[in-house]
Write an enzyme that holds these catalytic residues in place. Structure first.
Site, PDB file in Angstrom:
ATOM      1  N   GLY A  55       0.765  -1.249  -0.254  1.00 25.56           N
ATOM      2  CA  GLY A  55       0.047  -0.057   0.082  1.00 25.56           C
ATOM      3  C   GLY A  55       0.868   1.263  -0.105  1.00 25.56           C
ATOM      4  N   CYS A  82       5.143  -6.211   1.654  1.00 25.68           N
ATOM      5  CA  CYS A  82       5.814  -4.985   1.607  1.00 25.68           C
ATOM      6  C   CYS A  82       4.976  -3.907   2.775  1.00 25.68           C
ATOM      7  CB  CYS A  82       4.962  -4.172   0.102  1.00 25.68           C
ATOM      8  SG  CYS A  82       6.095  -2.810  -0.119  1.00 25.68           S
ATOM      9  N   TYR A  83       4.053  -3.084   2.320  1.00 25.77           N
ATOM     10  CA  TYR A  83       3.438  -2.408   3.410  1.00 25.77           C
ATOM     11  C   TYR A  83       2.872  -3.457   4.309  1.00 25.77           C
ATOM     12  CZ  TYR A  83      -0.046   0.615   5.631  1.00 25.77           C
ATOM     13  OH  TYR A  83      -0.950   1.124   6.640  1.00 25.77           O
ATOM     14  N   HIS A 169       7.865  -8.242  -3.036  1.00 20.59           N
ATOM     15  CA  HIS A 169       6.882  -8.536  -3.887  1.00 20.59           C
ATOM     16  C   HIS A 169       6.820 -10.011  -4.451  1.00 20.59           C
ATOM     17  CE1 HIS A 169       4.458  -4.959  -3.286  1.00 20.59           C
ATOM     18  NE2 HIS A 169       5.614  -4.307  -3.401  1.00 20.59           N
ATOM     19  N   GLU A 171       4.706 -11.562  -5.929  1.00 24.97           N
ATOM     20  CA  GLU A 171       3.608 -11.652  -6.916  1.00 24.97           C
ATOM     21  C   GLU A 171       4.185 -11.287  -8.384  1.00 24.97           C
ATOM     22  OE1 GLU A 171       3.686  -9.618  -4.561  1.00 24.97           O
ATOM     23  OE2 GLU A 171       2.726  -7.656  -4.932  1.00 24.97           O
ATOM     24  N   ASP A 227     -16.399 -11.835 -22.991  1.00 22.98           N
ATOM     25  CA  ASP A 227     -17.136 -12.225 -21.922  1.00 22.98           C
ATOM     26  C   ASP A 227     -18.474 -12.370 -22.021  1.00 22.98           C
ATOM     27  OD1 ASP A 227     -14.808 -11.154 -20.741  1.00 22.98           O
ATOM     28  OD2 ASP A 227     -15.327  -9.213 -20.288  1.00 22.98           O
ATOM     29  N   LYS A 369      -9.824 -12.115 -16.540  1.00 29.79           N
ATOM     30  CA  LYS A 369     -10.061 -12.539 -17.878  1.00 29.79           C
ATOM     31  C   LYS A 369      -9.484 -13.737 -18.390  1.00 29.79           C
ATOM     32  CE  LYS A 369     -11.388 -10.192 -21.471  1.00 29.79           C
ATOM     33  NZ  LYS A 369     -12.602  -9.290 -21.401  1.00 29.79           N
TER      34      LYS A 369
END
Ligand code: XMP
Length: 516
Positions: A55, A82-83, A169, A171, A227, A369
């Site tokens: 964040g 992180c944060y 991070h 990710e 979609d 997606k």
């Protein structure tokens, strides 16, 4: 059996969706919720683990987020990133301070001692950092499991209590062994087995839709995009002819697209549903005549679309359910934050007011997606529909700078068809796969040229191709010069009233992907 799930608690970081996607890539369902989600609700939902995201704030700053301290007492395994790591440290009595040196980007990380979280990670690895504060001292009971040159606590944990944290991070792709870190947390520490599979999602959805719909009538606005196509097929498999799909052809689609949609979903296609194509091209052209301002175009098209849809719905009579192709990023984005509106995307959240229905069905609201595409393949939808590039709701109207009229639509359709054909043929289709979006647009510039000894005064077509993973940022793709030359020649030779072709080299930001 109840679906295993991980909670990604959003503290305002930019990678929150990415964390959820990475967890789902491990076949574990993850959902993103704001950090204000009540602790009692968290308990009730039965999460197997919680990830605190990064964040923009400092745990000490004036804008420090006011979270419920009971969050840290839930007894569910937690991973702070992180944060989120600093928050955990601060909340449990450790020390967070402004780092003497901020770390941004690739950073060498050294592991220290044993670690449940970093068990499979090499002793020296590379991770992605982005922080100005750091954990100076971990809370009592924690062991430090990694450090960097500038950061004494790059990772820490207290396995007895189920607390784990990384300053880096895991990710992002730049963190070389990030997947191993998330896998250790989700599978080894939280004990998930990985029950999130598209095949079972499709089966479960069909079952649930059948139960919900009973013998009710269902209405779906079909655009031909990924979609709405996947949503329509899912519904048709569940309830067959109880479903009616309305496809509004507003004359702003790519070349031949209306017919392609009809070929798949119409009476000659493979699906058992009621298909109505409404040809309202002229009606839209009339409304758009003389309009040049992009937001005004969007508004007119959005409103007119809803009006047409309502008229069609009225003809069908009362329906019980209305299908929306909402996907998970729309759900997250509409629920969190209040970022600036750069462009109004009309097909997100625009609901007809005067359609008589009881309930909305959003069969894809849990999917990202790439998961929608996987579900599409599971359902047997043809590849070319499943992998279709995003196409804006207002269609070619926002790829024509200035006034929209039939002549200009023809020009952009022809140029765009040539462009896409050549891109897709290049290098056996491998090049196209590297692009997030590519299309031709029509500028409002006319210029002097010479063709066959005659002076011309004609339009310039702009070609755009971007590489992007999230469509929030993008870089202009480097199109091979030979390909660009071939496309340019073909467009100039084959499309009347075009005498110049330009390539758009702007990234996003500062540009947007579309030209309007
Ligand atoms: P921009 O141009 O905002 O585009 O960088 C980001 C993505 O959104 C699509 N886009 C739209 N989609 N209605 C839509 O449904 C719109 O008005 C609209 N404007 C842009 C664009 O194609 C890209 O994928």
């Amino acid at each position: 059996m109840e679906q295993e799930k991980i909670l990604v608690l959003d503290f305002g970081g930019q990678y929150n969706q990415l964390i959820a996607r990475r967890v789902r890539e491990l076949h574990v369902y993850a959902e993103v919720e704001p950090y204000t989600l009540p602790v009692d609700e968290i308990k009730k939902r039965g999460y197997k683990g919680i990830i605190f995201t990064g964040g923009p704030n400092s745990v000490y700053g004036e804008a420090a987020l006011d979270y419920d301290p009971a969050l840290l007492q839930l007894g569910i395994p937690m991973l702070g990133i992180c944060y989120g790591a600093q928050l955990m440290a601060h909340g449990l009595g450790g020390k967070v301070a402004t780092a003497p040196t901020s770390e941004y980007g690739h950073t060498d990380v050294q592991r220290i001692g044993d670690s449940r979280l970093l068990d499979k990670v090499s002793s020296e690895t590379v991770a992605w950092m982005s922080h100005t504060d750091y954990i100076e001292e971990p809370p009592a009971g924690f062991v430090v499991t990694a450090k960097t040159a500038a950061c004494p606590v790059a990772a820490m944990e207290c396995p007895e209590k189920g607390f784990y944290a990384t300053q880096f991070h895991p990710e992002v792709m730049h963190t070389k062994e990030g997947r191993k870190v998330l896998k250790a947390f989700v599978i080894d520490i939280c004990g998930c087995h990985g029950d999130w599979e598209m095949g079972s999602f499709v089966e479960r959805s069909i079952r649930e839709i059948r139960e919900k719909v009973g013998d009710g009538k269902v209405l779906c606005a079909l655009s031909g995009g990924v979609d709405s196509s996947v949503a329509a097929v899912l519904l048709s498999k569940a309830v067959g002819k109880q479903l009616t799909c309305v496809f509004v052809d507003q004359g702003l689609l790519r070349k031949d697209e209306g017919d392609q949609v009809e070929a798949v979903f119409g009476p000659d296609g493979p699906y058992d549903l009621n298909f109505i194509r409404v040809n309202v091209q002229q009606r839209f052209y009339d409304k758009l005549a003389g309009v040049t301002e992009p937001e005004k175009k969007r508004k007119i098209i959005g409103e007119e679309f809803i009006r047409v849809f309502e008229e069609e719905a009225k003809k069908i009579g009362a329906v019980d359910f209305l299908v929306q192709g909402t996907i998970y990023p729309d759900v997250i984005e509409s629920g969190l934050g209040d970022s600036a509106v750069i462009k109004s995307h009309h097909n997100v959240g625009g609901l007809p007011d005067h359609v008589d229905f009881k309930e909305i069905i959003e069969p894809l609201r849990m999917l990202f997606k790439d998961e929608v595409r996987k579900a599409g393949l599971e359902l047997g939808i043809p590849d070319y529909l499943v992998y279709r590039q995003p196409f804006p709701g207002p269609g070619l109207a926002i790829r024509i700078i200035g006034e929209v009229n039939e002549e200009r639509i023809r020009i952009v359709q022809e140029a765009d068809a040539i462009y896409r054909e050549e891109i897709e043929a290049y290098d056996d289709g491998k090049f196209a796969k590297t692009l997030g979006q590519y299309f031709a647009a029509l500028t409002n510039m006319r210029s002097v040229g010479v063709m066959g000894d005659f002076r011309t005064y004609d339009y310039a077509v702009a070609l755009r191709a971007v590489e992007t993973s999230d469509f929030m940022t993008a870089s202009a793709a480097q199109i091979p010069w030979d390909l660009l030359m071939k496309i340019t020649n073909r467009i100039i030779n084959e499309v009347d009233h075009v005498n110049r072709v330009m390539y758009d080299c702007t990234s996003k930001p500062p540009g947007t992907i579309e030209l309007e």
